[in-house]
Design a protein around this motif. Structure first.
Motif, PDB file in Angstrom:
ATOM      1  N   MET A 292     -50.073  38.996   7.172  1.00 22.13           N
ATOM      2  CA  MET A 292     -49.398  39.781   6.140  1.00 22.13           C
ATOM      3  C   MET A 292     -47.939  40.051   6.509  1.00 22.13           C
ATOM      4  O   MET A 292     -47.048  40.057   5.653  1.00 22.13           O
ATOM      5  N   GLN A 293     -47.681  40.275   7.799  1.00 24.79           N
ATOM      6  CA  GLN A 293     -46.322  40.593   8.251  1.00 24.79           C
ATOM      7  C   GLN A 293     -45.469  39.348   8.472  1.00 24.79           C
ATOM      8  O   GLN A 293     -44.234  39.438   8.547  1.00 24.79           O
ATOM      9  N   LEU A 294     -46.095  38.201   8.548  1.00 25.87           N
ATOM     10  CA  LEU A 294     -45.409  36.980   8.954  1.00 25.87           C
ATOM     11  C   LEU A 294     -44.239  36.594   8.044  1.00 25.87           C
ATOM     12  O   LEU A 294     -43.167  36.237   8.559  1.00 25.87           O
ATOM     13  N   PRO A 295     -44.362  36.650   6.721  1.00 29.65           N
ATOM     14  CA  PRO A 295     -43.207  36.272   5.881  1.00 29.65           C
ATOM     15  C   PRO A 295     -41.957  37.100   6.192  1.00 29.65           C
ATOM     16  O   PRO A 295     -40.843  36.552   6.250  1.00 29.65           O
ATOM     17  N   PHE A 296     -42.140  38.406   6.398  1.00 31.01           N
ATOM     18  CA  PHE A 296     -40.999  39.273   6.700  1.00 31.01           C
ATOM     19  C   PHE A 296     -40.424  38.934   8.065  1.00 31.01           C
ATOM     20  O   PHE A 296     -39.194  38.901   8.245  1.00 31.01           O
ATOM     21  N   ARG A 297     -41.259  38.669   9.046  1.00 34.26           N
ATOM     22  CA  ARG A 297     -40.800  38.322  10.383  1.00 34.26           C
ATOM     23  C   ARG A 297     -40.035  36.999  10.375  1.00 34.26           C
ATOM     24  O   ARG A 297     -39.014  36.854  11.055  1.00 34.26           O
ATOM     25  N   LEU A 298     -40.508  36.038   9.591  1.00 37.10           N
ATOM     26  CA  LEU A 298     -39.815  34.761   9.481  1.00 37.10           C
ATOM     27  C   LEU A 298     -38.466  34.926   8.787  1.00 37.10           C
ATOM     28  O   LEU A 298     -37.488  34.255   9.143  1.00 37.10           O
ATOM     29  N   PHE A 299     -38.419  35.830   7.803  1.00 37.90           N
ATOM     30  CA  PHE A 299     -37.163  36.117   7.110  1.00 37.90           C
ATOM     31  C   PHE A 299     -36.135  36.688   8.085  1.00 37.90           C
ATOM     32  O   PHE A 299     -34.968  36.275   8.104  1.00 37.90           O
ATOM     33  N   LEU A 300     -36.562  37.625   8.919  1.00 37.16           N
ATOM     34  CA  LEU A 300     -35.665  38.214   9.912  1.00 37.16           C
ATOM     35  C   LEU A 300     -35.213  37.173  10.937  1.00 37.16           C
ATOM     36  O   LEU A 300     -34.050  37.174  11.375  1.00 37.16           O
ATOM     37  N   TYR A 301     -36.135  36.291  11.299  1.00 39.30           N
ATOM     38  CA  TYR A 301     -35.793  35.243  12.276  1.00 39.30           C
ATOM     39  C   TYR A 301     -34.713  34.319  11.718  1.00 39.30           C
ATOM     40  O   TYR A 301     -33.777  33.931  12.436  1.00 39.30           O
ATOM     41  N   LYS A 302     -34.817  33.960  10.435  1.00 38.09           N
ATOM     42  CA  LYS A 302     -33.813  33.084   9.818  1.00 38.09           C
ATOM     43  C   LYS A 302     -32.441  33.753   9.780  1.00 38.09           C
ATOM     44  O   LYS A 302     -31.414  33.108  10.021  1.00 38.09           O
ATOM     45  N   ILE A 303     -32.422  35.068   9.465  1.00 39.74           N
ATOM     46  CA  ILE A 303     -31.154  35.798   9.448  1.00 39.74           C
ATOM     47  C   ILE A 303     -30.534  35.824  10.846  1.00 39.74           C
ATOM     48  O   ILE A 303     -29.334  35.581  11.020  1.00 39.74           O
ATOM     49  N   LYS A 304     -31.370  36.119  11.849  1.00 37.48           N
ATOM     50  CA  LYS A 304     -30.896  36.164  13.235  1.00 37.48           C
ATOM     51  C   LYS A 304     -30.343  34.805  13.664  1.00 37.48           C
ATOM     52  O   LYS A 304     -29.286  34.722  14.313  1.00 37.48           O
ATOM     53  N   LYS A 305     -31.031  33.736  13.296  1.00 33.33           N
ATOM     54  CA  LYS A 305     -30.604  32.387  13.666  1.00 33.33           C
ATOM     55  C   LYS A 305     -29.277  32.043  12.993  1.00 33.33           C
ATOM     56  O   LYS A 305     -28.386  31.459  13.610  1.00 33.33           O
ATOM     57  N   ARG A 306     -29.137  32.423  11.719  1.00 37.35           N
ATOM     58  CA  ARG A 306     -27.907  32.142  10.985  1.00 37.35           C
ATOM     59  C   ARG A 306     -26.719  32.907  11.587  1.00 37.35           C
ATOM     60  O   ARG A 306     -25.624  32.375  11.728  1.00 37.35           O
ATOM     61  N   LEU A 307     -26.951  34.169  11.938  1.00 30.07           N
ATOM     62  CA  LEU A 307     -25.896  34.986  12.550  1.00 30.07           C
ATOM     63  C   LEU A 307     -25.457  34.397  13.891  1.00 30.07           C
ATOM     64  O   LEU A 307     -24.263  34.389  14.213  1.00 30.07           O
ATOM     65  N   LEU A 308     -26.438  33.939  14.649  1.00 33.02           N
ATOM     66  CA  LEU A 308     -26.135  33.337  15.944  1.00 33.02           C
ATOM     67  C   LEU A 308     -25.304  32.052  15.780  1.00 33.02           C
ATOM     68  O   LEU A 308     -24.347  31.828  16.519  1.00 33.02           O
ATOM     69  N   GLN A 309     -25.665  31.236  14.784  1.00 33.34           N
ATOM     70  CA  GLN A 309     -24.920  30.001  14.524  1.00 33.34           C
ATOM     71  C   GLN A 309     -23.484  30.301  14.087  1.00 33.34           C
ATOM     72  O   GLN A 309     -22.546  29.650  14.537  1.00 33.34           O
ATOM     73  N   ASN A 310     -23.345  31.313  13.228  1.00 32.91           N
ATOM     74  CA  ASN A 310     -22.003  31.694  12.775  1.00 32.91           C
ATOM     75  C   ASN A 310     -21.151  32.216  13.926  1.00 32.91           C
ATOM     76  O   ASN A 310     -19.948  31.952  14.008  1.00 32.91           O
ATOM     77  N   SER A 311     -21.808  32.955  14.835  1.00 29.03           N
ATOM     78  CA  SER A 311     -21.101  33.466  16.002  1.00 29.03           C
ATOM     79  C   SER A 311     -20.623  32.346  16.910  1.00 29.03           C
ATOM     80  O   SER A 311     -19.501  32.384  17.436  1.00 29.03           O
ATOM     81  N   GLN A 312     -21.453  31.331  17.086  1.00 30.67           N
ATOM     82  CA  GLN A 312     -21.086  30.201  17.933  1.00 30.67           C
ATOM     83  C   GLN A 312     -19.944  29.402  17.318  1.00 30.67           C
ATOM     84  O   GLN A 312     -19.058  28.908  18.024  1.00 30.67           O
ATOM     85  N   ILE A 313     -19.949  29.272  15.975  1.00 28.59           N
ATOM     86  CA  ILE A 313     -18.888  28.539  15.282  1.00 28.59           C
ATOM     87  C   ILE A 313     -17.554  29.274  15.422  1.00 28.59           C
ATOM     88  O   ILE A 313     -16.508  28.670  15.673  1.00 28.59           O
ATOM     89  N   SER A 314     -17.596  30.606  15.254  1.00 27.63           N
ATOM     90  CA  SER A 314     -16.362  31.406  15.319  1.00 27.63           C
ATOM     91  C   SER A 314     -15.764  31.411  16.717  1.00 27.63           C
ATOM     92  O   SER A 314     -14.559  31.586  16.902  1.00 27.63           O
ATOM     93  N   ASN A 315     -16.625  31.243  17.728  1.00 27.18           N
ATOM     94  CA  ASN A 315     -16.136  31.218  19.106  1.00 27.18           C
ATOM     95  C   ASN A 315     -15.624  29.831  19.499  1.00 27.18           C
ATOM     96  O   ASN A 315     -15.009  29.665  20.522  1.00 27.18           O
TER      97      ASN A 315
END
Length: 315
Positions: A292-315
């Motif tokens: 039941m919690q998995l869709p929300f956890r996967l959503f948060l994981y995608k946001i975290k991954k996207r933020l990390l990628q954007n951070s690496q690009i900006s650096n």
């Protein structure tokens, strides 16, 4: 005398591709083999295009799948298994290309390692015309595979695919393809064989080239063919049942299949997995809450991954 290797090629309406596949088998450096071409009831001129080859090289044999076997790739391969006379078994597809040293290297490994039951190698894919280039180097790395690698095999981190393994014939004495499956049938069967205790070796060299096109089983699956998707759900349930029976189910494997179940809601896959595992009340509740919690956890994981990628690009 019986051949050392039995090559089983199931075919269905592949007259446009099969001659190229057969030519790559003819070009093998290891010569002691038979090739059983099992026609699954195709309606094109496959047999006619093969006739000159069948007349010239008697190692190639053509059969029409017996009605005792269910229509489909698993039934055609099972028929081939019952016809095979070789000490070793290998399955090739009717639209792919085989490296010339494929049989040579696999037989060498199996004959020099008597305690192993199969030899796995790397398979790559290609689109359009094959470029005809092969790596003929005789040096390659190897590593062993056994039931402890099942987690990697199940998650395709260590691929054991249909046309990238040579087996000792004994592996199929009590194991056959599930003929009701129209997708992932080799994944289900090979998991069953390896979980029984069979040990293998992997050659870290590309010895097979799979043709990628939309009419292949894999292409149809990724185009959301309902028959292929339903078959994959059935194969997952069978794999879970096998691992449960043999005491090899881990939390990591349950977590992986639970995540996959999100894409198979229409097939009620998650409920089928829980029923197959026969869990107690509290274990069942734990996994239901996780699901039941998995869709929300996967959503948060995608946001975290996207933020990390954007951070690496900006650096």
């Amino acid at each position: 005398m019986n051949p050392t290797v039995s090559i089983i090629v199931a075919t269905y309406n592949r007259s446009g591709y099969i001659l190229e596949a057969i030519a790559s088998i003819s070009n093998q450096t290891f010569k002691d083999w038979e090739c059983l071409i099992v026609d699954d009831g195709g309606t094109d001129n496959t047999k006619e295009v093969l006739l000159p080859i069948l007349a010239k090289d008697h190692r190639f044999k053509y059969y029409l799948r017996s009605s005792e076997y269910q229509k489909g790739l698993p039934g055609a391969r099972n028929y081939g298994l019952d016809l095979a006379k070789g000490d070793y078994i290998i399955f090739f597809d009717d639209d792919d290309i085989v490296h010339p040293q494929n049989l040579e290297f696999c037989v060498k490994e199996l004959e020099s390692n008597t305690d192993i039951s199969f030899c796995r190698y790397i398979s790559n894919v290609f689109k359009g015309a094959f470029d005809g280039r092969f790596d003929y180097a005789n040096e390659y790395a190897t590593f062993y595979i056994d039931y402890r690698d099942l987690g990697k095999i199940i998650k395709n981190e260590l691929q054991i695919i249909s046309c990238a393994v040579m087996w000792r014939k004994g592996c199929f004495e009590n194991n056959r393809f599930q003929e009701s499956l129209m997708y992932a049938e080799e994944w289900e069967l090979y998991t069953r064989i390896i979980s029984s205790g069979c040990k293998g070796i992997s050659i870290e060299k590309t010895l097979y080239f799979g043709r990628k096109h939309p009419d292949s089983n894999t292409g149809e699956f990724y185009n959301n063919d309902s028959v292929r998707k339903a078959s994959y759900a059935d194969a997952i349930q069978l794999v879970v049942a096998t691992l449960h029976q043999r005491g090899l189910v881990s939390n990591d494997i349950i977590r992986y299949f639970t995540q996959i179940s999100l894409k198979f809601k229409s097939y009620d896959l998650f409920a089928r997995i829980l029923d197959t595992l026969d869990l107690n009340f509290f274990e069942k509740l734990k996994w239901q809450l996780f699901y039941m919690q998995l869709p929300f956890r996967l959503f948060l994981y995608k946001i975290k991954k996207r933020l990390l990628q954007n951070s690496q690009i900006s650096n």
